[in-house]
Design a protein around this motif. Structure first.
Motif, PDB file in Angstrom:
ATOM      1  N   LEU A 141       0.822  -1.206   0.000  1.00 30.60           N
ATOM      2  CA  LEU A 141       0.000   0.000   0.000  1.00 30.60           C
ATOM      3  C   LEU A 141       0.861   1.264   0.000  1.00 30.60           C
ATOM      4  O   LEU A 141       0.557   2.245  -0.679  1.00 30.60           O
ATOM      5  CB  LEU A 141      -0.931   0.001   1.212  1.00 30.60           C
ATOM      6  CG  LEU A 141      -2.053  -1.045   1.200  1.00 30.60           C
ATOM      7  CD1 LEU A 141      -2.829  -1.010   2.507  1.00 30.60           C
ATOM      8  CD2 LEU A 141      -2.994  -0.821   0.025  1.00 30.60           C
ATOM      9  N   ARG A 142       1.952   1.230   0.747  1.00 30.10           N
ATOM     10  CA  ARG A 142       2.836   2.396   0.766  1.00 30.10           C
ATOM     11  C   ARG A 142       3.464   2.623  -0.604  1.00 30.10           C
ATOM     12  O   ARG A 142       3.612   3.762  -1.058  1.00 30.10           O
ATOM     13  CB  ARG A 142       3.916   2.226   1.837  1.00 30.10           C
ATOM     14  CG  ARG A 142       4.883   3.402   1.926  1.00 30.10           C
ATOM     15  CD  ARG A 142       5.806   3.258   3.117  1.00 30.10           C
ATOM     16  NE  ARG A 142       5.080   3.441   4.351  1.00 30.10           N
ATOM     17  CZ  ARG A 142       4.834   4.623   4.919  1.00 30.10           C
ATOM     18  NH1 ARG A 142       5.239   5.729   4.317  1.00 30.10           N
ATOM     19  NH2 ARG A 142       4.199   4.700   6.053  1.00 30.10           N
ATOM     20  N   ALA A 143       3.840   1.533  -1.265  1.00 34.01           N
ATOM     21  CA  ALA A 143       4.407   1.666  -2.610  1.00 34.01           C
ATOM     22  C   ALA A 143       3.385   2.224  -3.601  1.00 34.01           C
ATOM     23  O   ALA A 143       3.747   2.887  -4.570  1.00 34.01           O
ATOM     24  CB  ALA A 143       4.929   0.308  -3.089  1.00 34.01           C
ATOM     25  N   GLU A 144       2.089   1.972  -3.352  1.00 36.38           N
ATOM     26  CA  GLU A 144       1.034   2.488  -4.212  1.00 36.38           C
ATOM     27  C   GLU A 144       0.547   3.872  -3.789  1.00 36.38           C
ATOM     28  O   GLU A 144      -0.410   4.396  -4.347  1.00 36.38           O
ATOM     29  CB  GLU A 144      -0.153   1.520  -4.215  1.00 36.38           C
ATOM     30  CG  GLU A 144       0.139   0.195  -4.878  1.00 36.38           C
ATOM     31  CD  GLU A 144       0.377   0.334  -6.375  1.00 36.38           C
ATOM     32  OE1 GLU A 144      -0.259   1.209  -6.993  1.00 36.38           O
ATOM     33  OE2 GLU A 144       1.205  -0.411  -6.919  1.00 36.38           O
ATOM     34  N   GLY A 145       1.211   4.460  -2.763  1.00 35.80           N
ATOM     35  CA  GLY A 145       0.850   5.796  -2.332  1.00 35.80           C
ATOM     36  C   GLY A 145      -0.358   5.855  -1.427  1.00 35.80           C
ATOM     37  O   GLY A 145      -1.037   6.879  -1.361  1.00 35.80           O
ATOM     38  N   VAL A 146      -0.646   4.775  -0.700  1.00 35.94           N
ATOM     39  CA  VAL A 146      -1.794   4.725   0.208  1.00 35.94           C
ATOM     40  C   VAL A 146      -1.284   4.522   1.622  1.00 35.94           C
ATOM     41  O   VAL A 146      -0.571   3.557   1.899  1.00 35.94           O
ATOM     42  CB  VAL A 146      -2.762   3.583  -0.170  1.00 35.94           C
ATOM     43  CG1 VAL A 146      -3.942   3.535   0.796  1.00 35.94           C
ATOM     44  CG2 VAL A 146      -3.266   3.764  -1.595  1.00 35.94           C
TER      45      VAL A 146
END
Length: 338
Positions: A141-146
């Motif tokens: 999720l962090r890699a997807e900007g969330v």
């Protein structure tokens, strides 16, 4: 003739993320150029036109668009090192991101927010993934900007006329790009308008050859003048009102002391004066309050109706559809300041 290559449908969150990458002054130039190509494609611009704006080849633009369709935002960042291939496909990552940004109540679940454990269990139960750990989900999720945030409203456009406004803006872009023939009532000239400011004069550090100072200073020499920063604006600040004419690739700008409805109308009158009154023009802008026509102040709508002008608004929270921030580097070559 085959179907024209275009980036996949992006949502408002992804559009705003692309705009942030483009507007950021630091970071990789490669990432900035790729984000510019993707956002222009999302706005309906054809590959040859994007290549002209980005000063690159059409094959390069096609590669960037195809890579984004296949790998998402990770394709925007240069990969200078090798590593293990991603465990989840692009489709799985997009579905995980979509579910994480949704409300649990939309899936008939009896809680208000997602935890990593609840989200992971739901993804496995729905068959999105076979298995995923809590830490792996957090990293994905962090890699997807969330990230998990405290928010007051959901970060998505709630405009009830979202589809209608977006379709109209895209239709105007098609007319400006000579990809669609104007019908009765359609404009022949299309502008994208936006404000930039406040503009401040600030000292910038630099280097130069200068006389030696300090203990070895030449006797009797006056001190070297120093440039100091000041945060006192006794004469006020200035704002740039700019309009990008899509057909001719020209940028028009006025410097104004304030961003008010009266200043906005002054600039619109200038744009209207550039073409004969019989030539219908369209002005695409966001929902900034001076752009709107209200019950108490209907001047914008009244002026547009009386002067053969269409004011096309982007959907609420979807100002990324406006082309002027993306095309500013190209249009600056033909800038005309009045």
């Amino acid at each position: 003739m085959g179907e024209r290559l275009r980036v996949r449908e992006i949502d408002d969150d992804e559009g705003q993320r692309l705009v942030r990458i483009i507007r950021r002054g630091s970071g990789s130039v490669v990432t900035w150029r790729r984000a510019q190509m993707v956002l222009l494609s999302a706005q309906g611009m054809a590959v040859p036109a994007i290549a002209k704006v980005a000063f690159t080849s059409e094959d390069r633009v096609r590669d960037v668009v195809r890579n984004f369709n296949a790998d998402g935002f990770s394709s925007l960042y240069p990969k200078y090192k090798g590593g293990r291939p991603p465990k989840f496909t692009l489709g799985q990552r997009r579905e995980i991101k979509k579910i994480a940004k949704s409300k649990p109540a939309e899936h008939d679940l009896p809680f208000s927010t997602w935890s990593l454990a609840k989200l992971a269990d739901f993804l496995v139960a729905e068959g999105v993934v076979d298995d995923i750990s809590h830490e792996g989900l957090r990293v994905l999720l962090r890699a997807e900007g969330v990230t998990f945030q405290r928010i007051k409203t959901w970060k998505a456009s709630k405009d009830p006329r979202y589809a209608e406004k977006k379709a109209r803006v895209e239709q105007l872009y098609a007319i400006a790009d000579r990809e669609a023939v104007p019908q009765d009532g359609d404009p022949q000239i299309v502008f994208c308008l936006d404000e930039f400011g406040p503009l401040n004069l600030q000292p910038r550090p630099g280097r130069q050859w200068a006389a030696v100072s300090g203990k070895r200073k030449e006797p009797g020499r006056a001190p070297r003048p120093r440039m100091r920063a000041t945060y006192t604006r006794t004469a006020g600040v200035r704002h740039l009102l700019a309009a990008y004419e899509l057909g001719e690739d020209k940028l028009f700008g006025h410097i104004k002391p304030r961003k008010t409805r009266a200043r906005f109308l002054e600039f619109c009158r200038y744009l209207r004066s550039l073409y004969p009154a019989t030539t219908r023009i369209a002005i695409i802008c966001d929902n900034f309050s001076p752009h709107l026509s209200t019950r108490k102040d209907p001047r914008v709508g009244t002026w547009a109706k009386a002067n053969n002008v269409e004011i096309a608004y982007t959907p609420t929270n979807s100002s990324w559809l406006n082309r002027i921030p993306v095309n500013r580097p190209s249009a600056r070559r033909h800038a005309r300041a009045a």
